[in-house]
Design a protein around this motif. Structure first.
Motif, PDB file in Angstrom:
ATOM      1  N   ILE A 118       0.836  -1.204   0.000  1.00 40.81           N
ATOM      2  CA  ILE A 118       0.000   0.000   0.000  1.00 40.81           C
ATOM      3  C   ILE A 118       0.872   1.256   0.000  1.00 40.81           C
ATOM      4  O   ILE A 118       0.559   2.238  -0.676  1.00 40.81           O
ATOM      5  CB  ILE A 118      -0.967  -0.022   1.199  1.00 40.81           C
ATOM      6  N   PHE A 119       1.970   1.242   0.732  1.00 37.40           N
ATOM      7  CA  PHE A 119       2.905   2.374   0.701  1.00 37.40           C
ATOM      8  C   PHE A 119       3.407   2.611  -0.723  1.00 37.40           C
ATOM      9  O   PHE A 119       3.482   3.756  -1.189  1.00 37.40           O
ATOM     10  CB  PHE A 119       4.093   2.110   1.622  1.00 37.40           C
ATOM     11  N   SER A 120       3.757   1.528  -1.419  1.00 38.87           N
ATOM     12  CA  SER A 120       4.289   1.676  -2.782  1.00 38.87           C
ATOM     13  C   SER A 120       3.218   2.220  -3.721  1.00 38.87           C
ATOM     14  O   SER A 120       3.510   3.029  -4.612  1.00 38.87           O
ATOM     15  CB  SER A 120       4.830   0.339  -3.296  1.00 38.87           C
ATOM     16  N   ARG A 121       1.979   1.801  -3.511  1.00 37.02           N
ATOM     17  CA  ARG A 121       0.877   2.323  -4.327  1.00 37.02           C
ATOM     18  C   ARG A 121       0.669   3.817  -4.062  1.00 37.02           C
ATOM     19  O   ARG A 121       0.305   4.580  -4.958  1.00 37.02           O
ATOM     20  CB  ARG A 121      -0.405   1.557  -4.026  1.00 37.02           C
ATOM     21  N   ALA A 122       0.889   4.223  -2.820  1.00 39.27           N
ATOM     22  CA  ALA A 122       0.766   5.643  -2.483  1.00 39.27           C
ATOM     23  C   ALA A 122       1.771   6.473  -3.273  1.00 39.27           C
ATOM     24  O   ALA A 122       1.470   7.589  -3.713  1.00 39.27           O
ATOM     25  CB  ALA A 122       0.984   5.844  -0.989  1.00 39.27           C
ATOM     26  N   LEU A 123       2.958   5.928  -3.466  1.00 44.68           N
ATOM     27  CA  LEU A 123       4.000   6.651  -4.193  1.00 44.68           C
ATOM     28  C   LEU A 123       3.669   6.811  -5.675  1.00 44.68           C
ATOM     29  O   LEU A 123       4.022   7.814  -6.299  1.00 44.68           O
ATOM     30  CB  LEU A 123       5.343   5.925  -4.039  1.00 44.68           C
ATOM     31  N   THR A 124       2.986   5.810  -6.237  1.00 46.13           N
ATOM     32  CA  THR A 124       2.694   5.849  -7.676  1.00 46.13           C
ATOM     33  C   THR A 124       1.379   6.548  -8.006  1.00 46.13           C
ATOM     34  O   THR A 124       1.154   6.933  -9.157  1.00 46.13           O
ATOM     35  CB  THR A 124       2.648   4.420  -8.257  1.00 46.13           C
ATOM     36  N   ALA A 125       0.517   6.736  -6.987  1.00 41.92           N
ATOM     37  CA  ALA A 125      -0.832   7.253  -7.243  1.00 41.92           C
ATOM     38  C   ALA A 125      -0.835   8.638  -7.876  1.00 41.92           C
ATOM     39  O   ALA A 125      -1.719   8.972  -8.661  1.00 41.92           O
ATOM     40  CB  ALA A 125      -1.652   7.261  -5.956  1.00 41.92           C
ATOM     41  N   MET A 126       0.144   9.478  -7.522  1.00 40.79           N
ATOM     42  CA  MET A 126       0.157  10.825  -8.103  1.00 40.79           C
ATOM     43  C   MET A 126       1.453  11.091  -8.879  1.00 40.79           C
ATOM     44  O   MET A 126       1.939  12.221  -8.944  1.00 40.79           O
ATOM     45  CB  MET A 126      -0.061  11.886  -7.022  1.00 40.79           C
ATOM     46  N   GLY A 127       1.971  10.017  -9.466  1.00 40.21           N
ATOM     47  CA  GLY A 127       3.245  10.109 -10.172  1.00 40.21           C
ATOM     48  C   GLY A 127       3.268  11.074 -11.336  1.00 40.21           C
ATOM     49  O   GLY A 127       4.316  11.647 -11.658  1.00 40.21           O
ATOM     50  N   ASP A 128       2.133  11.288 -12.004  1.00 42.09           N
ATOM     51  CA  ASP A 128       2.136  12.142 -13.193  1.00 42.09           C
ATOM     52  C   ASP A 128       1.707  13.585 -12.914  1.00 42.09           C
ATOM     53  O   ASP A 128       1.472  14.354 -13.846  1.00 42.09           O
ATOM     54  CB  ASP A 128       1.255  11.533 -14.290  1.00 42.09           C
ATOM     55  N   ILE A 129       1.605  13.960 -11.645  1.00 35.76           N
ATOM     56  CA  ILE A 129       1.352  15.375 -11.320  1.00 35.76           C
ATOM     57  C   ILE A 129       2.638  16.158 -11.565  1.00 35.76           C
ATOM     58  O   ILE A 129       3.688  15.841 -11.006  1.00 35.76           O
ATOM     59  CB  ILE A 129       0.872  15.544  -9.867  1.00 35.76           C
ATOM     60  N   GLU A 130       2.559  17.179 -12.382  1.00 34.05           N
ATOM     61  CA  GLU A 130       3.770  17.903 -12.809  1.00 34.05           C
ATOM     62  C   GLU A 130       4.003  19.166 -11.975  1.00 34.05           C
ATOM     63  O   GLU A 130       4.194  20.257 -12.510  1.00 34.05           O
ATOM     64  CB  GLU A 130       3.666  18.236 -14.295  1.00 34.05           C
ATOM     65  N   ILE A 131       4.001  19.003 -10.687  1.00 34.10           N
ATOM     66  CA  ILE A 131       4.289  20.109  -9.772  1.00 34.10           C
ATOM     67  C   ILE A 131       5.357  19.617  -8.798  1.00 34.10           C
ATOM     68  O   ILE A 131       5.059  18.845  -7.876  1.00 34.10           O
ATOM     69  CB  ILE A 131       3.024  20.557  -9.002  1.00 34.10           C
ATOM     70  N   PRO A 132       6.613  20.009  -8.987  1.00 27.88           N
ATOM     71  CA  PRO A 132       7.704  19.495  -8.159  1.00 27.88           C
ATOM     72  C   PRO A 132       7.476  19.666  -6.661  1.00 27.88           C
ATOM     73  O   PRO A 132       7.826  18.779  -5.871  1.00 27.88           O
ATOM     74  CB  PRO A 132       8.913  20.326  -8.622  1.00 27.88           C
ATOM     75  N   GLU A 133       6.866  20.798  -6.257  1.00 30.12           N
ATOM     76  CA  GLU A 133       6.646  21.050  -4.828  1.00 30.12           C
ATOM     77  C   GLU A 133       5.744  19.995  -4.195  1.00 30.12           C
ATOM     78  O   GLU A 133       5.908  19.656  -3.015  1.00 30.12           O
ATOM     79  CB  GLU A 133       6.019  22.435  -4.623  1.00 30.12           C
ATOM     80  N   VAL A 134       4.812  19.478  -4.987  1.00 28.00           N
ATOM     81  CA  VAL A 134       3.906  18.441  -4.491  1.00 28.00           C
ATOM     82  C   VAL A 134       4.685  17.175  -4.136  1.00 28.00           C
ATOM     83  O   VAL A 134       4.516  16.593  -3.055  1.00 28.00           O
ATOM     84  CB  VAL A 134       2.803  18.129  -5.528  1.00 28.00           C
ATOM     85  N   HIS A 135       5.561  16.755  -5.029  1.00 29.56           N
ATOM     86  CA  HIS A 135       6.332  15.532  -4.801  1.00 29.56           C
ATOM     87  C   HIS A 135       7.345  15.705  -3.669  1.00 29.56           C
ATOM     88  O   HIS A 135       7.572  14.787  -2.883  1.00 29.56           O
ATOM     89  CB  HIS A 135       7.019  15.110  -6.094  1.00 29.56           C
ATOM     90  N   GLN A 136       7.934  16.882  -3.580  1.00 25.89           N
ATOM     91  CA  GLN A 136       8.894  17.139  -2.510  1.00 25.89           C
ATOM     92  C   GLN A 136       8.214  17.089  -1.148  1.00 25.89           C
ATOM     93  O   GLN A 136       8.708  16.450  -0.214  1.00 25.89           O
ATOM     94  CB  GLN A 136       9.558  18.505  -2.708  1.00 25.89           C
ATOM     95  N   LEU A 137       7.054  17.747  -1.029  1.00 22.33           N
ATOM     96  CA  LEU A 137       6.331  17.756   0.235  1.00 22.33           C
ATOM     97  C   LEU A 137       5.842  16.358   0.597  1.00 22.33           C
ATOM     98  O   LEU A 137       5.913  15.944   1.762  1.00 22.33           O
ATOM     99  CB  LEU A 137       5.148  18.720   0.161  1.00 22.33           C
ATOM    100  N   PHE A 138       5.355  15.619  -0.402  1.00 22.30           N
ATOM    101  CA  PHE A 138       4.865  14.260  -0.141  1.00 22.30           C
ATOM    102  C   PHE A 138       6.007  13.370   0.357  1.00 22.30           C
ATOM    103  O   PHE A 138       5.827  12.604   1.318  1.00 22.30           O
ATOM    104  CB  PHE A 138       4.252  13.672  -1.410  1.00 22.30           C
ATOM    105  N   ALA A 139       7.185  13.486  -0.250  1.00 18.62           N
ATOM    106  CA  ALA A 139       8.347  12.690   0.174  1.00 18.62           C
ATOM    107  C   ALA A 139       8.753  13.051   1.601  1.00 18.62           C
ATOM    108  O   ALA A 139       9.052  12.167   2.422  1.00 18.62           O
ATOM    109  CB  ALA A 139       9.503  12.909  -0.786  1.00 18.62           C
ATOM    110  N   GLU A 140       8.762  14.345   1.894  1.00 20.19           N
ATOM    111  CA  GLU A 140       9.112  14.792   3.249  1.00 20.19           C
ATOM    112  C   GLU A 140       8.098  14.290   4.275  1.00 20.19           C
ATOM    113  O   GLU A 140       8.466  13.912   5.391  1.00 20.19           O
ATOM    114  CB  GLU A 140       9.194  16.319   3.283  1.00 20.19           C
ATOM    115  N   THR A 141       6.833  14.281   3.881  1.00 24.36           N
ATOM    116  CA  THR A 141       5.775  13.785   4.769  1.00 24.36           C
ATOM    117  C   THR A 141       5.968  12.306   5.069  1.00 24.36           C
ATOM    118  O   THR A 141       5.874  11.869   6.229  1.00 24.36           O
ATOM    119  CB  THR A 141       4.390  14.021   4.134  1.00 24.36           C
ATOM    120  N   MET A 142       6.243  11.530   4.025  1.00 17.86           N
ATOM    121  CA  MET A 142       6.485  10.094   4.200  1.00 17.86           C
ATOM    122  C   MET A 142       7.654   9.856   5.153  1.00 17.86           C
ATOM    123  O   MET A 142       7.593   8.995   6.042  1.00 17.86           O
ATOM    124  CB  MET A 142       6.791   9.459   2.843  1.00 17.86           C
TER     125      MET A 142
END
Length: 324
Positions: A118-142
């Protein structure tokens, strides 16, 4: 009354939440029948879906796109679900919300694999969102959530904890994910930066209040309403805010010791709960929750008027008075 208000609030976003629910089910599809069954079992056990609703509401302050909002909401809810599976293994819990836990229905090995999946699915669920800040914040949250899990394990059955230790722990356990739900919802909808900060802080303060109330209900509610034995936090070796206020009480110490070493009888559990409820510790803990809730409402007051602002206020009212 507050439960009715929350149901009404959710009804206002029924279509959006239904779409997110379908995406959640789709996200846990697996070629492994047992992993798929275990994931769906956890998903269908339900929950308040407060993280998705926070994402939806925060997104309303920008340019709303259900498709993008759903990707963020699904990712965050999956992180929450995965952490629950792992928590149940650590705590050796058989029940959650009145349902068998994954580790109880299957075993620890399947539960850990399910949580990792489920953790791995969480990582792929928003993979194609093209906003770098979103991915950075999500990684920091994890990362911070994982740190929180480690700290919780380290604190388990240790009585030399302080209230500051507790507040730091619940920040990572609950408040951080709600704060990120608001901030990511705002970022994915390209909300004005002046609003993003207020939403982030609201999520944090509301999350702190929510978890403190949750810990109070673990003591004041019934086994039936909780879907598990009242006092489970203490039985699993976790010191919550009400208990921290009386942990050095000479009459309470024997209950604490027997809770931690697993020798507490059913009669003693009931006696312990009555003692905590009558000690004044619940009122002290509620006062702390109320402080966080007032801070959350202050942040909401600074936001532009609209349905999302009204809905956030309703949620804050529910958090302060909830009984389940």
């Amino acid at each position: 009354m507050e439960k009715l208000k929350l149901i009404t609030l959710y009804a206002d976003f029924r279509k959006d939440l239904a779409y997110i629910e379908k995406e959640l089910e789709r996200s846990v599809e697996s070629t492994s029948p047992v992993i798929r069954q275990a994931s769906l079992h956890l998903l269908r056990a339900g929950g308040k879906r407060i993280r998705p609703i926070f994402v939806i509401l925060a997104s309303k302050f920008g340019t709303y796109s259900l498709e993008d909002v759903a990707k963020v909401a699904v990712s965050l809810e999956l992180v929450h679900m995965a952490s629950l599976v792992h928590d149940d293994v650590i705590d050796d819990s058989d029940m959650r919300r009145g349902f068998e836990t994954v580790k109880s229905r299957w075993d620890n090995r399947i539960a850990m694999y399910t949580g990792d999946f489920i953790f791995s699915r969480a990582l792929t669920a928003m993979g194609d969102i093209e906003i770098p800040e979103v991915h950075q914040l999500f990684a920091e949250t994890m990362l911070e959530i994982c740190k929180g899990e480690i700290i919780q394990i380290d604190h388990q059955r240790k009585t030399n904890q302080t209230i500051r230790d507790y507040l730091r722990r619940i920040k990572r356990k609950t408040a951080l994910l709600l704060s990120s739900s608001c901030e990511l919802g705002a970022l994915v909808s390209r909300t004005d930066s002046s609003i993003v900060g207020s939403l982030r802080r609201f999520g944090y303060f509301a999350g702190m209040a929510f978890q403190i109330v949750d810990d109070i209900l673990d003591i004041t509610s019934t086994d039936e309403k909780l879907g598990k034995p009242a006092g489970s936090d203490l039985l699993n070796g976790h010191l919550t805010l009400p208990v921290l206020y009386i942990k050095d009480d000479l009459k309470f110490k024997p209950y604490l010791e027997r809770s931690f070493d697993g020798t507490l009888t059913e009669m003693e559990r009931e006696e312990m709960l009555v003692y905590i409820r009558s000690s004044g510790a619940i009122q002290k803990a509620q006062a702390v929750s109320d402080v966080y809730l007032r801070k959350a409402l202050d942040e909401i007051d600074a936001l532009p008027e609209g349905d999302a602002k009204k809905a956030f206020k309703q949620i804050a009212a529910f958090i302060g008075k909830r009984k389940y």
